[in-house]
Write a protein that holds these residues in place. Structure first.
Motif, mmCIF file in Angstrom:
data_model
loop_
_atom_site.group_PDB
_atom_site.id
_atom_site.type_symbol
_atom_site.label_atom_id
_atom_site.label_comp_id
_atom_site.label_asym_id
_atom_site.label_seq_id
_atom_site.Cartn_x
_atom_site.Cartn_y
_atom_site.Cartn_z
ATOM 1 N N ARG A 219 6.081 16.281 -21.421
ATOM 2 C CA ARG A 219 5.052 15.330 -21.842
ATOM 3 C C ARG A 219 4.405 15.833 -23.126
ATOM 4 N N SER A 220 4.165 14.924 -24.045
ATOM 5 C CA SER A 220 3.482 15.301 -25.276
ATOM 6 C C SER A 220 2.037 15.656 -25.015
ATOM 7 N N GLU A 221 1.424 14.993 -24.032
ATOM 8 C CA GLU A 221 0.043 15.254 -23.672
ATOM 9 C C GLU A 221 -0.049 15.452 -22.166
ATOM 10 N N PRO A 222 -0.928 16.345 -21.709
ATOM 11 C CA PRO A 222 -1.105 16.539 -20.261
ATOM 12 C C PRO A 222 -1.475 15.225 -19.585
ATOM 13 N N GLY A 223 -0.747 14.873 -18.552
ATOM 14 C CA GLY A 223 -1.003 13.630 -17.835
ATOM 15 C C GLY A 223 -0.410 12.407 -18.484
ATOM 16 N N GLY A 224 0.207 12.560 -19.659
ATOM 17 C CA GLY A 224 0.788 11.420 -20.347
ATOM 18 C C GLY A 224 2.157 11.066 -19.792
ATOM 19 N N PRO A 225 2.781 10.028 -20.378
ATOM 20 C CA PRO A 225 4.105 9.622 -19.901
ATOM 21 C C PRO A 225 5.157 10.677 -20.229
ATOM 22 N N VAL A 226 6.210 10.687 -19.449
ATOM 23 C CA VAL A 226 7.325 11.608 -19.692
ATOM 24 C C VAL A 226 8.096 11.114 -20.909
ATOM 25 N N ASP A 227 8.185 11.947 -21.922
ATOM 26 C CA ASP A 227 8.907 11.554 -23.135
ATOM 27 C C ASP A 227 10.033 12.522 -23.470
ATOM 28 N N GLY A 228 10.468 13.289 -22.488
ATOM 29 C CA GLY A 228 11.571 14.209 -22.709
ATOM 30 C C GLY A 228 11.939 14.940 -21.436
ATOM 31 N N VAL A 229 13.059 15.617 -21.472
ATOM 32 C CA VAL A 229 13.533 16.388 -20.321
ATOM 33 C C VAL A 229 14.066 17.719 -20.824
ATOM 34 N N LEU A 230 13.636 18.795 -20.191
ATOM 35 C CA LEU A 230 14.162 20.131 -20.468
ATOM 36 C C LEU A 230 15.168 20.490 -19.378
ATOM 37 N N GLY A 231 16.335 20.901 -19.784
ATOM 38 C CA GLY A 231 17.364 21.307 -18.835
ATOM 39 C C GLY A 231 17.721 22.761 -19.009
ATOM 40 N N VAL A 232 17.791 23.475 -17.894
ATOM 41 C CA VAL A 232 18.221 24.871 -17.888
ATOM 42 C C VAL A 232 19.383 24.971 -16.905
ATOM 43 N N SER A 233 20.542 25.355 -17.399
ATOM 44 C CA SER A 233 21.755 25.427 -16.574
ATOM 45 C C SER A 233 22.270 26.854 -16.570
ATOM 46 N N LEU A 234 22.415 27.403 -15.379
ATOM 47 C CA LEU A 234 22.867 28.785 -15.208
ATOM 48 C C LEU A 234 24.268 28.771 -14.613
ATOM 49 N N ASP A 235 25.203 29.408 -15.317
ATOM 50 C CA ASP A 235 26.577 29.495 -14.830
ATOM 51 C C ASP A 235 26.638 30.522 -13.700
ATOM 52 N N VAL A 236 26.871 30.039 -12.471
ATOM 53 C CA VAL A 236 26.895 30.914 -11.302
ATOM 54 C C VAL A 236 28.307 31.014 -10.730
ATOM 55 N N SER A 237 29.309 30.785 -11.562
ATOM 56 C CA SER A 237 30.693 30.812 -11.071
ATOM 57 C C SER A 237 31.045 32.175 -10.493
#
Length: 399
Positions: A219-237
């Motif tokens: 969110r650009s502002e606390p409590g504001g609308p969601v305007d993005g997504v952060l993805g963290v992917s860990l290779d656990v093979s």
């Protein structure tokens, strides 16, 4: 009446104080409004490309938004800094849509809301966060970090695990995540749920590897609308392979332990209709429960009439185990057989008495020999008396 851009409508367009434009599909400004000329100067004349007026750092995002615009019919909004006649860049918000015939783009620009300048401390904190993010991407080997804007466009795509997925670092920046997975509509539908404000974590297989994924709304502002997504992917093979191998080893150990328990409590048919269960060593609740299940099953299978529990080799039992043994004798009786306890040690006898249970129906014998003798004699009496002796031969007649 002439309604061409050169006619009355064209006159209205050129006199409009709003920042309007008509551009070609390639992004060349064909008809800027009067307000746009005044705001940005002569640089908008002569078919200038909108991308050429954009700040260098904004061109990738502008190209991505323009590509999305040309592929659909819905309006697209984006922010961009455009150079004015004095060479300064102005922060503008643009909303554009494709013309009905697809040959042109109709857009409107307006000044972006004023943003208070950042303090030196805020700038320092922002730079620190950027260095931390880049440090994670650079040095954490099985990690991929990526970020999407509100329209699903990649803003960040980095990490040492990117190569393991078959891509180059930063390859997806400016591309739409929906376009990348257009071949799987169900995946695209699931991705649109990422913007509901929920933090998600899950495991999945993709690009030939197993991944542990975190999806975090931005969110650009606390409590504001969601305007993005952060993805963290860990290779656990690698970890998943080790986990599978460990599970196989644990299954083997469990199987071996079961064999050992079966060998330590063998159920032996010592006589037709008589089973004996010699118990040796430590007797705990788990072992007693397993013994109960196995013995009752054998009684039914072999139609046994007597079951002898030989406790000669047991030195100590706790009160819970002693209670289980009493229950086992009761269960044997319910199956139509008789239970005999043989070889009870003094310490075991004291524990069973201390329970305060009714032991009057408990058949106990001094040792296994005595218990087996009792069982055989009992079956003989139940099956009938021994055969009568043969009659004496007749006497010879008197001479």
């Amino acid at each position: 009446m002439d309604f061409s851009p050169e006619g009355l409508l064209g006159d209205l367009f050129s006199r409009s104080p709003d920042l309007l434009f008509i551009a070609s599909a390639e992004g060349a400004l064909r008809h800027p409004s009067g307000g746009l000329r005044e705001a940005l100067g002569p640089g908008v004349e002569g078919g200038a490309r909108l991308a050429d007026l954009a700040h260098p750092d904004d061109r990738a995002a502008l190209d991505a938004a323009w590509s999305t615009l040309l592929q659909g019919d819905a309006p697209v909004s984006f922010s961009v800094r455009l150079r004015d006649g004095g060479g300064a860049y102005r922060q503008l918000s643009c909303t554009a849509s494709r013309s009905s015939d697809g040959s042109a783009v109709l857009g409107t620009l307006r000044p972006a809301p004023a943003v208070a300048p950042m303090t030196e401390q805020e700038l320092s904190t922002l730079r620190l966060k950027a260095r931390m993010l880049d440090g994670l991407a650079e040095h954490v080997d099985p990690l991929t970090i990526w970020a999407l804007d509100a329209d699903g466009i990649y803003l960040y795509h980095d990490g040492k695990a990117v190569a393991k997925a078959g891509f180059t670092r930063g390859q997806h920046v400016g591309r739409s995540v929906y376009d990348l997975y257009a071949a799987t509509p169900e995946a695209a539908a699931e991705m649109r749920k990422w913007y509901d404000g929920q933090v998600r974590r899950g495991r999945g297989e993709a690009h030939g590897a197993d991944w542990d994924n975190w999806l975090i709304p931005l969110r650009s502002e606390p409590g504001g609308p969601v305007d993005g997504v952060l993805g963290v992917s860990l290779d656990v093979s690698d970890a998943r392979i080790v986990e599978k191998e460990l599970r196989i080893q644990l299954d083997q150990i469990a199987a071996q332990q079961k064999v050992i328990r079966d060998l330590s409590t063998p159920i032996i048919e010592v006589w037709d209709g008589v089973l004996t269960l010699p118990m040796v060593g430590t007797v705990d609740s788990i072992r007693t429960a397993e013994v109960m299940d196995s013995l009752l099953a054998q009684i039914v299978e072999k139609r046994a009439r007597f079951a002898i529990l030989d406790l000669t080799g047991v030195e100590v039992v706790d009160t819970k185990v002693a209670s289980h043994l009493i229950q086992l004798i009761t269960a044997i009786r319910l199956l139509g057989a008789s239970g005999i306890v043989a070889g009870i040690k003094p310490t075991v006898a004291q524990t069973m008495v201390a329970l305060g249970l009714d032991l009057s129906q408990l058949n106990t014998q001094r040792n296994l020999r005595a218990a087996l003798t009792y069982a055989i004699r009992s079956m003989s009496r139940t099956d009938g008396a021994s055969p009568a002796p043969s009659p004496a031969p007749p006497k010879a007649p008197a001479p």
